[in-house]
Design an enzyme around this catalytic site. Sequence first.
Site, PDB file in Angstrom:
ATOM      1  CG  ASN A  30      23.372  37.958  35.500  1.00 61.23           C
ATOM      2  OD1 ASN A  30      23.738  38.746  36.465  1.00 61.23           O
ATOM      3  ND2 ASN A  30      24.250  37.020  35.019  1.00 61.23           N
ATOM      4  NE  ARG A  42      17.753  29.543  31.464  1.00 61.62           N
ATOM      5  CZ  ARG A  42      18.728  30.515  31.930  1.00 61.62           C
ATOM      6  NH1 ARG A  42      18.325  31.518  32.869  1.00 61.62           N
ATOM      7  NH2 ARG A  42      19.694  30.611  31.330  1.00 61.62           N
ATOM      8  CG  ASP A 100      28.210  31.097  28.302  1.00 61.98           C
ATOM      9  OD1 ASP A 100      29.002  30.790  28.689  1.00 61.98           O
ATOM     10  OD2 ASP A 100      27.734  32.224  28.603  1.00 61.98           O
ATOM     11  CG  ASP A 101      22.447  29.764  29.705  1.00 63.58           C
ATOM     12  OD1 ASP A 101      22.704  31.187  30.251  1.00 63.58           O
ATOM     13  OD2 ASP A 101      22.026  29.741  28.684  1.00 63.58           O
ATOM     14  CD  GLU A 117      24.239  32.557  26.194  1.00 63.48           C
ATOM     15  OE1 GLU A 117      24.060  32.709  27.622  1.00 63.48           O
ATOM     16  OE2 GLU A 117      25.187  32.052  25.848  1.00 63.48           O
ATOM     17  CG  ASP A 118      19.786  33.165  28.206  1.00 59.68           C
ATOM     18  OD1 ASP A 118      20.796  32.600  28.955  1.00 59.68           O
ATOM     19  OD2 ASP A 118      19.948  34.436  27.962  1.00 59.68           O
ATOM     20  CE  LYS A 137      25.925  34.918  26.907  1.00 63.24           C
ATOM     21  NZ  LYS A 137      26.825  34.635  28.221  1.00 63.24           N
ATOM     22  CE1 TYR A 192      26.829  38.078  28.459  1.00 61.32           C
ATOM     23  CE2 TYR A 192      28.325  38.403  30.106  1.00 61.32           C
ATOM     24  CZ  TYR A 192      27.565  37.828  29.279  1.00 61.32           C
ATOM     25  OH  TYR A 192      27.903  36.427  29.586  1.00 61.32           O
TER      26      TYR A 192
END
Length: 487
Positions: free
Chosen positions: A413, A158, A271-272, A248-249, A176, A105
């Site tokens: 991150n 992203r 999740d973001d 996600e992203d 994930k 991760y």
Amino acid sequence: MLFPFSDFIFLCFFFYSGYSLLRDPHHNKGLAFTDKERAAHYLRGLLPPAVVSQELQVKKLMHIIRQYQVPLQKYMAMMDLQESNEKLFYKLLIDNVEEMLPIVYTPTVGEACQKYGSIFGRPQGLYISLKEKGCIHEVLRNWPEKNIEVIVVTDGERILGLGDLGCQGMGIPVGKLALYTALGGVRPSACLPVTIDVGTNNENLLNDEYYIGLRQRRATGQEYAELLHEFMSAVKQTYGEKVLIQFEDFANHNAFDLLAKYSATHLVFNDDIQGTASVVLAGLVAALKVVGGTLADHTFLFLGAGEAGTGIAELIALEISKQTNMPVEETRKKVWLVDSKGLIVSSRRESLQHFKKPWAHEHEPVKTLLDAVNDIKPTVLIGTSGVGKTFTKEVIEAMASFNEKPIILSLSNPTSQSECTAEEAYTWSQGRAIFASGSPFAPFEYEGKTFMPGQANNAYIFPGLGLGLIMSGAIRVHDDMLLAACE
């Protein structure tokens, strides 16, 4: 003639099943197959005679992995293991989760995505590109597992704080979902990683001979919306209403729109926006044990007003509203955000994106973070900017000048994008900061005292939240579920 031929086919089938069993990551146990199992599954002669326990195999593999000096080498070793012996992969990850989490991760998965084309071996997950438009339902049926409970999907625009990595973002859904199993107990066969490939605007990737995705600029507008809608409809048709879809992203301009569009019709979770918000709020509640007071007693200042920043801000306001019975419109005034143009204030409202407007409070325009800190005098400083080294010495010292124990959260991150390091936060605050980061930092000693930096890692929340949604049979995600997860 018929009997011997059928007998021959029967024997060939079982010979093939034994040989193929060793190449099936879902069922392969390697040298852990017992003598009885080797006889029953036609494995005699296909393995050395020694029977080695799973525990000893883990010990050997951990010894090998620890020899690698480069984290990406450890990542590749783990992915090879996942693709050859799934049981052993999860046993190793569960037994050594603290050590291996940064490998499978953040932060290592970020570098893996950047170099995914170069290290690409065996495909993992489903790749749905613009070429599949009109037949996504058929593509989903190509996946061998039919009882899917959770999907993690990205379009790669992203990836962490690294930007547009296109099709190479697949490392994120794969990582994930490994944690859904290792930390949440969801069956690996019930997990499906998906990458939606609509192109990339990353010139380096478009010119990279090893790039594995579509070589075109990103599709936008109606073409993008139609592909995503076909995907969402096909998922529901194929796997039912209770399948959890984790976004996600995705870039800000799509993340908020997709969550708003599908949260009323699908079991969706970003999740973001929501996962990050949940784990940060949990960290703030825990920090109150050290600094005292309630959430309503504190003032929050964010650097970064994207999906993570505004998602955390909204959940903080909701929790304060829940605790105080004040309207959320009122509790939002405890939270301030700084974006690339400075403090978000009411005079900027007309030019703001819709998700920033609730945070446009009455105040004079302020251009820099340092000025915002000195004006607002927050007790909590939260970084979600994706830009490293933005919590400067002057900013941390200012926070420490009017807070006995300033709460400093540098959440971006991977590590290179963190707003400040643990060492900087502790040193510049004279050891008084309550610090957590998005990526892990090693313990740091300051004036004879050892500080253990916290990690505001979404892995503390999303596997358990996902498991709860699956077990409860939920068909929608509500804010109360997020607040319960925080608590």
